[in-house]
Design an enzyme around this catalytic site. Sequence first.
Site, PDB file in Angstrom:
ATOM      1  NE  ARG A   6      73.548 -25.804 106.012  1.00 48.08           N
ATOM      2  CZ  ARG A   6      72.998 -25.102 106.912  1.00 48.08           C
ATOM      3  NH1 ARG A   6      72.303 -24.450 107.142  1.00 48.08           N
ATOM      4  NH2 ARG A   6      73.730 -25.425 108.544  1.00 48.08           N
ATOM      5  CG  ASP A  30      78.136 -32.415 109.661  1.00 49.30           C
ATOM      6  OD1 ASP A  30      78.509 -31.520 109.758  1.00 49.30           O
ATOM      7  OD2 ASP A  30      78.591 -33.031 110.295  1.00 49.30           O
ATOM      8  CG  HIS A  74      74.104 -25.466 116.990  1.00 48.48           C
ATOM      9  ND1 HIS A  74      75.099 -24.439 116.529  1.00 48.48           N
ATOM     10  CD2 HIS A  74      73.601 -23.894 119.099  1.00 48.48           C
ATOM     11  CE1 HIS A  74      75.340 -23.740 117.975  1.00 48.48           C
ATOM     12  NE2 HIS A  74      74.350 -23.485 118.782  1.00 48.48           N
ATOM     13  CB  CYS A 120      54.109 -35.045 111.989  1.00 57.04           C
ATOM     14  SG  CYS A 120      54.246 -36.072 113.823  1.00 57.04           S
ATOM     15  CB  THR A 177      84.466 -23.682 116.242  1.00 62.53           C
ATOM     16  OG1 THR A 177      82.866 -22.589 116.805  1.00 62.53           O
ATOM     17  CG2 THR A 177      84.912 -23.359 117.522  1.00 62.53           C
ATOM     18  CG  LEU A 228      92.194 -22.867 108.501  1.00 61.42           C
ATOM     19  CD1 LEU A 228      93.477 -23.924 107.419  1.00 61.42           C
ATOM     20  CD2 LEU A 228      91.528 -22.838 106.984  1.00 61.42           C
ATOM     21  CD  GLU A 229      90.849 -18.288 109.255  1.00 64.64           C
ATOM     22  OE1 GLU A 229      91.074 -18.031 108.601  1.00 64.64           O
ATOM     23  OE2 GLU A 229      89.274 -17.920 109.199  1.00 64.64           O
ATOM     24  CB  ALA A 273      90.299 -30.305 111.362  1.00 64.14           C
TER      25      ALA A 273
HETATM   26  C1  BV8 Z   1      70.406 -18.206 122.084  1.00 65.43           C
HETATM   27  C2  BV8 Z   1      72.470 -24.162 113.443  1.00 65.43           C
HETATM   28  C3  BV8 Z   1      69.385 -17.695 124.149  1.00 65.43           C
HETATM   29  C4  BV8 Z   1      71.818 -23.438 112.169  1.00 65.43           C
HETATM   30  C5  BV8 Z   1      72.983 -22.107 114.528  1.00 65.43           C
HETATM   31  C6  BV8 Z   1      75.091  -9.945 120.570  1.00 65.43           C
HETATM   32  C7  BV8 Z   1      76.378 -10.680 121.345  1.00 65.43           C
HETATM   33  C8  BV8 Z   1      76.028 -11.916 121.446  1.00 65.43           C
HETATM   34  C9  BV8 Z   1      75.449 -13.159 121.401  1.00 65.43           C
HETATM   35  C10 BV8 Z   1      74.420 -12.341 120.858  1.00 65.43           C
HETATM   36  C11 BV8 Z   1      74.125 -11.109 120.380  1.00 65.43           C
HETATM   37  N1  BV8 Z   1      72.554 -11.457 119.789  1.00 65.43           N
HETATM   38  C12 BV8 Z   1      71.973 -12.560 119.734  1.00 65.43           C
HETATM   39  C13 BV8 Z   1      72.646 -13.254 120.338  1.00 65.43           C
HETATM   40  C14 BV8 Z   1      72.380 -14.575 120.607  1.00 65.43           C
HETATM   41  C15 BV8 Z   1      72.809 -15.785 119.331  1.00 65.43           C
HETATM   42  C16 BV8 Z   1      74.259 -15.323 119.131  1.00 65.43           C
HETATM   43  O1  BV8 Z   1      75.494 -15.053 119.458  1.00 65.43           O
HETATM   44  N2  BV8 Z   1      74.202 -14.337 117.669  1.00 65.43           N
HETATM   45  C17 BV8 Z   1      75.907 -14.038 117.966  1.00 65.43           C
HETATM   46  C18 BV8 Z   1      75.482 -13.772 115.576  1.00 65.43           C
HETATM   47  C19 BV8 Z   1      76.347 -12.717 117.531  1.00 65.43           C
HETATM   48  N3  BV8 Z   1      72.855 -16.616 119.585  1.00 65.43           N
HETATM   49  C20 BV8 Z   1      71.662 -17.385 119.761  1.00 65.43           C
HETATM   50  O2  BV8 Z   1      70.403 -17.035 119.227  1.00 65.43           O
HETATM   51  C21 BV8 Z   1      71.388 -19.378 120.250  1.00 65.43           C
HETATM   52  N4  BV8 Z   1      71.063 -19.068 121.158  1.00 65.43           N
HETATM   53  O3  BV8 Z   1      71.199 -17.056 122.158  1.00 65.43           O
HETATM   54  O4  BV8 Z   1      69.755 -18.513 122.799  1.00 65.43           O
HETATM   55  C22 BV8 Z   1      70.383 -18.543 125.160  1.00 65.43           C
HETATM   56  C23 BV8 Z   1      71.641 -18.216 125.485  1.00 65.43           C
HETATM   57  C24 BV8 Z   1      72.508 -19.016 126.244  1.00 65.43           C
HETATM   58  C25 BV8 Z   1      71.621 -19.949 126.998  1.00 65.43           C
HETATM   59  C26 BV8 Z   1      70.390 -20.791 127.069  1.00 65.43           C
HETATM   60  C27 BV8 Z   1      69.704 -19.822 125.978  1.00 65.43           C
HETATM   61  C28 BV8 Z   1      71.420 -19.997 119.143  1.00 65.43           C
HETATM   62  C29 BV8 Z   1      72.156 -19.865 118.636  1.00 65.43           C
HETATM   63  C30 BV8 Z   1      72.371 -20.976 116.991  1.00 65.43           C
HETATM   64  C31 BV8 Z   1      72.392 -20.597 115.809  1.00 65.43           C
HETATM   65  N5  BV8 Z   1      72.300 -21.696 114.852  1.00 65.43           N
HETATM   66  N6  BV8 Z   1      73.272 -23.153 112.908  1.00 65.43           N
HETATM   67  C32 BV8 Z   1      72.283 -23.887 111.120  1.00 65.43           C
HETATM   68  O5  BV8 Z   1      73.265 -24.248 110.963  1.00 65.43           O
HETATM   69  O6  BV8 Z   1      71.512 -23.563 110.020  1.00 65.43           O
HETATM   70  S1  BV8 Z   1      74.723 -20.735 114.546  1.00 65.43           S
HETATM   71  C33 BV8 Z   1      75.632 -21.368 113.126  1.00 65.43           C
HETATM   72  O7  BV8 Z   1      77.383 -20.810 113.112  1.00 65.43           O
HETATM   73  C34 BV8 Z   1      76.223 -22.947 113.488  1.00 65.43           C
HETATM   74  O8  BV8 Z   1      75.650 -24.008 113.684  1.00 65.43           O
HETATM   75  C35 BV8 Z   1      77.591 -22.769 114.451  1.00 65.43           C
HETATM   76  O9  BV8 Z   1      77.178 -22.987 115.554  1.00 65.43           O
HETATM   77  C36 BV8 Z   1      77.906 -21.732 114.806  1.00 65.43           C
HETATM   78  C37 BV8 Z   1      78.984 -21.264 114.256  1.00 65.43           C
HETATM   79  O10 BV8 Z   1      79.808 -20.976 112.975  1.00 65.43           O
HETATM   80  P1  BV8 Z   1      81.683 -22.876 113.470  1.00 65.43           P
HETATM   81  O11 BV8 Z   1      80.831 -23.922 113.528  1.00 65.43           O
HETATM   82  O12 BV8 Z   1      81.996 -21.537 114.613  1.00 65.43           O
HETATM   83  O13 BV8 Z   1      81.386 -21.943 111.596  1.00 65.43           O
HETATM   84  P2  BV8 Z   1      81.766 -20.762 110.986  1.00 65.43           P
HETATM   85  O14 BV8 Z   1      82.310 -21.096 109.750  1.00 65.43           O
HETATM   86  O15 BV8 Z   1      82.130 -19.704 111.744  1.00 65.43           O
HETATM   87  O16 BV8 Z   1      83.706 -20.999 111.536  1.00 65.43           O
HETATM   88  C38 BV8 Z   1      83.884 -21.827 111.245  1.00 65.43           C
HETATM   89  C39 BV8 Z   1      85.845 -22.274 111.977  1.00 65.43           C
HETATM   90  O17 BV8 Z   1      86.735 -23.445 111.248  1.00 65.43           O
HETATM   91  C40 BV8 Z   1      86.752 -20.620 111.416  1.00 65.43           C
HETATM   92  O18 BV8 Z   1      87.509 -20.568 111.832  1.00 65.43           O
HETATM   93  C41 BV8 Z   1      87.768 -21.313 110.007  1.00 65.43           C
HETATM   94  O19 BV8 Z   1      88.726 -21.010 110.683  1.00 65.43           O
HETATM   95  C42 BV8 Z   1      87.862 -23.170 110.781  1.00 65.43           C
HETATM   96  N7  BV8 Z   1      88.576 -23.767 109.320  1.00 65.43           N
HETATM   97  C43 BV8 Z   1      88.188 -23.830 108.308  1.00 65.43           C
HETATM   98  N8  BV8 Z   1      88.603 -24.784 108.127  1.00 65.43           N
HETATM   99  C44 BV8 Z   1      88.888 -25.468 108.574  1.00 65.43           C
HETATM  100  C45 BV8 Z   1      89.115 -25.180 109.185  1.00 65.43           C
HETATM  101  N9  BV8 Z   1      89.618 -25.510 110.862  1.00 65.43           N
HETATM  102  C46 BV8 Z   1      90.358 -26.559 110.839  1.00 65.43           C
HETATM  103  N10 BV8 Z   1      90.279 -27.543 109.482  1.00 65.43           N
HETATM  104  C47 BV8 Z   1      89.616 -26.399 108.612  1.00 65.43           C
HETATM  105  N11 BV8 Z   1      89.577 -27.052 106.910  1.00 65.43           N
END
Ligand code: BV8
Length: 237
Positions: A62, A97, A112, A139, A179, A205-206, A222
């Site tokens: 990536r 990115d 992130h 490092c 998002t 998008l949706e 977007a």
């Molecule tokens: C944390 C880096 C404690 C890595 C990423 C149960 C319930 C609730 C929460 C949790 C749970 N169990 C665990 C959790 C917490 C967990 C979480 O939320 N899990 C989810 C799966 C349920 N979160 C964590 O662990 C976070 N840390 O909670 O620590 C804490 C809490 C509070 C305060 C402090 C500490 C850490 C999360 C970070 C994980 N790392 N990324 C990497 O990139 O490899 S997350 C990863 O998915 C991305 O970084 C991004 O942030 C995330 C969401 O993805 P999106 O960006 O939204 O992308 P996605 O594909 O999902 O959607 C794209 C959207 O764009 C769509 O809607 C689409 O329609 C739209 N789109 C597409 N094309 C277009 C468009 N829109 C416009 N134009 C277009 N052309």
Amino acid sequence: MRDMGTIRNIVILTGAGISAESGIDTFRAEGGLWEQHRIEDVATPEAFERDPDLVLRFYDMRRESIQTKEPNAAHLALARLDREWAGELLIVTQNVDDLHERAGAQRVLHMHGEHLNAWCTDCDARSRWTGPLKQRPACPGCGARALRPDVVWFGEMPYGMDKIYSALRTADLFVSIGTSGAVYPAAGFVRDARELGAATLELNLERSQGSGWFDESRLGQASELVPAWVDELLAPR
Ligand code: BV8
């Protein structure tokens, strides 16, 4: 929607959707990143512990790929807003990115982390890194072979939370772009913003998991929605 004339402080949250038209895979679309790899296999500290080579290969691929992509009209429009907006502005991106920066935006916070940084788990230093990590290079700071991607994995604390919440406290407008509202704490910012009195706008998008929390949702690409919204905001009143 609040009268545009009363808006001074803006918080923008961006996700993978803003980079989709630049050719960077999103996570949850058909064939997206999480379709090809299970999150728990490549984006958790446990996965790195269990199979560092798999995780490093996933991020090396990536990191290399994003360096062949260009910012699109949505990134460029936000960079224009950053240059011309006299009030407070913070672009909180979930993306790892560097397309916001390459478009010219400056007030960017990568909650992130970033593909183009390596993090030494020995000396804690972050170094700009554009090459692979799979061969476990030394490092630049301490020489230890202890570098990992400087990316926040699931279960890890996102970066800049204090700065984000203090920006949300004074925000007049919160805008979410590209998002799915699937990942916390980012997915909860719209609720925080509403409770703190900000107007809320979604450009996606949706419909997303959070759409119901926004005063207004505009659906589309977007690269069309964001320039139109920035033009609206910067239009002389
Ligand atoms: C944390 C880096 C404690 C890595 C990423 C149960 C319930 C609730 C929460 C949790 C749970 N169990 C665990 C959790 C917490 C967990 C979480 O939320 N899990 C989810 C799966 C349920 N979160 C964590 O662990 C976070 N840390 O909670 O620590 C804490 C809490 C509070 C305060 C402090 C500490 C850490 C999360 C970070 C994980 N790392 N990324 C990497 O990139 O490899 S997350 C990863 O998915 C991305 O970084 C991004 O942030 C995330 C969401 O993805 P999106 O960006 O939204 O992308 P996605 O594909 O999902 O959607 C794209 C959207 O764009 C769509 O809607 C689409 O329609 C739209 N789109 C597409 N094309 C277009 C468009 N829109 C416009 N134009 C277009 N052309």
